[in-house]
Design a protein around this motif. Structure first.
Motif, PDB file in Angstrom:
ATOM      1  N   GLU A   9       0.092  -2.299   0.440  1.00  0.00           N
ATOM      2  CA  GLU A   9       0.799  -3.474   1.203  1.00  0.00           C
ATOM      3  C   GLU A   9       2.080  -2.715   1.732  1.00  0.00           C
ATOM      4  O   GLU A   9       2.546  -2.794   2.751  1.00  0.00           O
ATOM      5  CB  GLU A   9       1.371  -4.570   0.346  1.00  0.00           C
ATOM      6  N   ARG A  12       1.399  -0.401   4.372  1.00  0.00           N
ATOM      7  CA  ARG A  12       0.808  -0.910   5.581  1.00  0.00           C
ATOM      8  C   ARG A  12       2.161  -1.491   6.381  1.00  0.00           C
ATOM      9  O   ARG A  12       2.097  -1.204   7.739  1.00  0.00           O
ATOM     10  CB  ARG A  12      -0.085  -2.240   5.274  1.00  0.00           C
ATOM     11  N   GLU A  13       3.023  -2.004   5.619  1.00  0.00           N
ATOM     12  CA  GLU A  13       4.388  -2.439   6.257  1.00  0.00           C
ATOM     13  C   GLU A  13       4.970  -1.457   6.904  1.00  0.00           C
ATOM     14  O   GLU A  13       5.444  -1.639   8.040  1.00  0.00           O
ATOM     15  CB  GLU A  13       5.094  -3.076   5.107  1.00  0.00           C
ATOM     16  N   TRP A  16       3.392   0.104   9.971  1.00  0.00           N
ATOM     17  CA  TRP A  16       3.684  -0.725  10.921  1.00  0.00           C
ATOM     18  C   TRP A  16       5.097  -0.563  11.699  1.00  0.00           C
ATOM     19  O   TRP A  16       5.313  -0.449  12.894  1.00  0.00           O
ATOM     20  CB  TRP A  16       3.480  -2.064  10.861  1.00  0.00           C
ATOM     21  N   ALA A  53      -4.375   2.532   3.386  1.00  0.00           N
ATOM     22  CA  ALA A  53      -3.692   1.163   4.217  1.00  0.00           C
ATOM     23  C   ALA A  53      -3.990   0.889   5.624  1.00  0.00           C
ATOM     24  O   ALA A  53      -4.480  -0.028   5.976  1.00  0.00           O
ATOM     25  CB  ALA A  53      -2.090   1.807   3.950  1.00  0.00           C
ATOM     26  N   ILE A  54      -4.382   2.028   6.350  1.00  0.00           N
ATOM     27  CA  ILE A  54      -4.942   2.029   7.812  1.00  0.00           C
ATOM     28  C   ILE A  54      -6.179   1.277   7.750  1.00  0.00           C
ATOM     29  O   ILE A  54      -6.441   0.290   8.649  1.00  0.00           O
ATOM     30  CB  ILE A  54      -5.004   3.547   8.537  1.00  0.00           C
ATOM     31  N   THR A  57      -5.876  -2.372   7.310  1.00  0.00           N
ATOM     32  CA  THR A  57      -5.236  -3.159   8.609  1.00  0.00           C
ATOM     33  C   THR A  57      -6.248  -3.136   9.636  1.00  0.00           C
ATOM     34  O   THR A  57      -6.288  -4.218  10.446  1.00  0.00           O
ATOM     35  CB  THR A  57      -3.993  -2.185   8.962  1.00  0.00           C
TER      36      THR A  57
END
Lengths: 192, 192
Positions: A9, A12-13, A16, A53-54, A57
């Motif tokens: 997580e 991912r944040e 971004w 992570a990608i 998402t």
DNA sequence: GTCTATATGATGATAGAC
DNA sequence: GTCTATCATCATATAGAC
């Protein structure tokens, strides 16, 4: 949430917010509240964690798009609903932003989920438009594939314009623009 | 070329290739063939050098666009010429890519030339479209501002799709798509 | 599984000689 | 104007104790 999940997580944040190049293992660990050892126990390194992570998402983005595109309504209504869905415009697209990351584009493994997401989205939109055309809702001369690409490009480019302006307005205008052009290709329904 | 100019050129190239976060002073110096002392003599630091480089690139982009948009021809022909101009699509847009750089967007001084460039471009395209509409070349119901935003967004989004795919094809399709939609708003010329 | 060393090179800059 | 130290910090790990 497990340590492994928290690491994903956090990644991912940060991907971004700051992209791949701008995201350090240290920042990931701090946001996840985990030490170095934990991260390197669960993942082989930054690329491995980023890939995980990608993928998450990308799947989320597809699922969300499928909701609007498979809803009931005309082709125009569904494309319009997809484009006008509430978005945190100034944050940009978590997948699209990765295309500006040299280390992502250069690594086939990292680029792949990005490529597949956009390919799927263009295909899905082209299907919706082709269906609308075949049902007589849209002008028979409309090119579904080219139009679908333009629609996705307006979204991605809209984010770029909004972030440049520091305002969502150019994004909204671009969406209005392409929907205005598409609306002119909607075949008028004969009145009952 | 002076050392100062070489530093600016190196920074322009690296900002295009790797973005602001991904570009180090060391890399700039090496590409320019200059030492640390030279860089810090001519510029106060990385932000100062980047700002100078961004301004040059922004001016170049405007000049280039103005060439096509002020050329003779109908509004549709000029917009089409601008969109179809030869581009090194996979390299992306040197100004648009900066919108994905958190440190650029967060710094008003760095973001400003990016903002101004896109604002100018949308205005200029809106002028061309409004002129075409007023001349009777384009449908009177066409919204010049929204359409102009969509055209710029297709360009910027086209780069995103192309870089994701590792191919210029989605870019070309997106351009075909928006020009196809716009062509349908061209008022047919009465035959002589 | 998680933690604390430890390590090598890069980052972004300053100081001062030439 | 340009160069070579020098510096504190960060990036991206590996090793090994607990």
């Amino acid at each position: 949430m497990s340590t492994s999940e928290r690491l994903i997580e956090s990644t991912r944040e940060l991907l971004w917010e700051r992209g791949y190049v701008g995201t350090s293992p240290k920042a990931i660990q701090q946001r996840a509240g985990a030490g170095q050892g934990s991260m390197y126990h669960h993942f082989t390194g930054k690329p491995d964690l980023a890939l995980t992570a990608i993928r998450v998402t990308a799947q989320e983005m597809r699922d969300r798009a499928e909701e609007e595109l498979s809803a009931p309504g005309t082709a125009f209504e569904r494309v319009s609903a997809y484009l006008r869905r509430g978005r945190d415009v100034l944050r940009g697209c978590p997948i699209g932003r990765l295309t500006q990351d040299p280390d992502v584009v250069a690594d086939p493994a990292l680029r792949r989920p990005v490529d597949e997401t956009f390919a799927w989205l263009r295909d899905r939109l082209a299907d919706v438009l082709a269906e609308g055309r075949d049902r007589g809702e849209l002008d028979a001369a409309l090119d579904p594939v080219a139009t679908a690409s333009a629609v996705v490009a307006v979204l991605q480019g809209g984010y770029v314009l909004a972030r440049a302006a520091g305002s969502a307005e150019p994004f909204e205008q671009a969406v209005d623009g392409v929907l205005g052009l598409l609306a002119a290709r909607v075949v008028p329904t004969p009145s009952p």
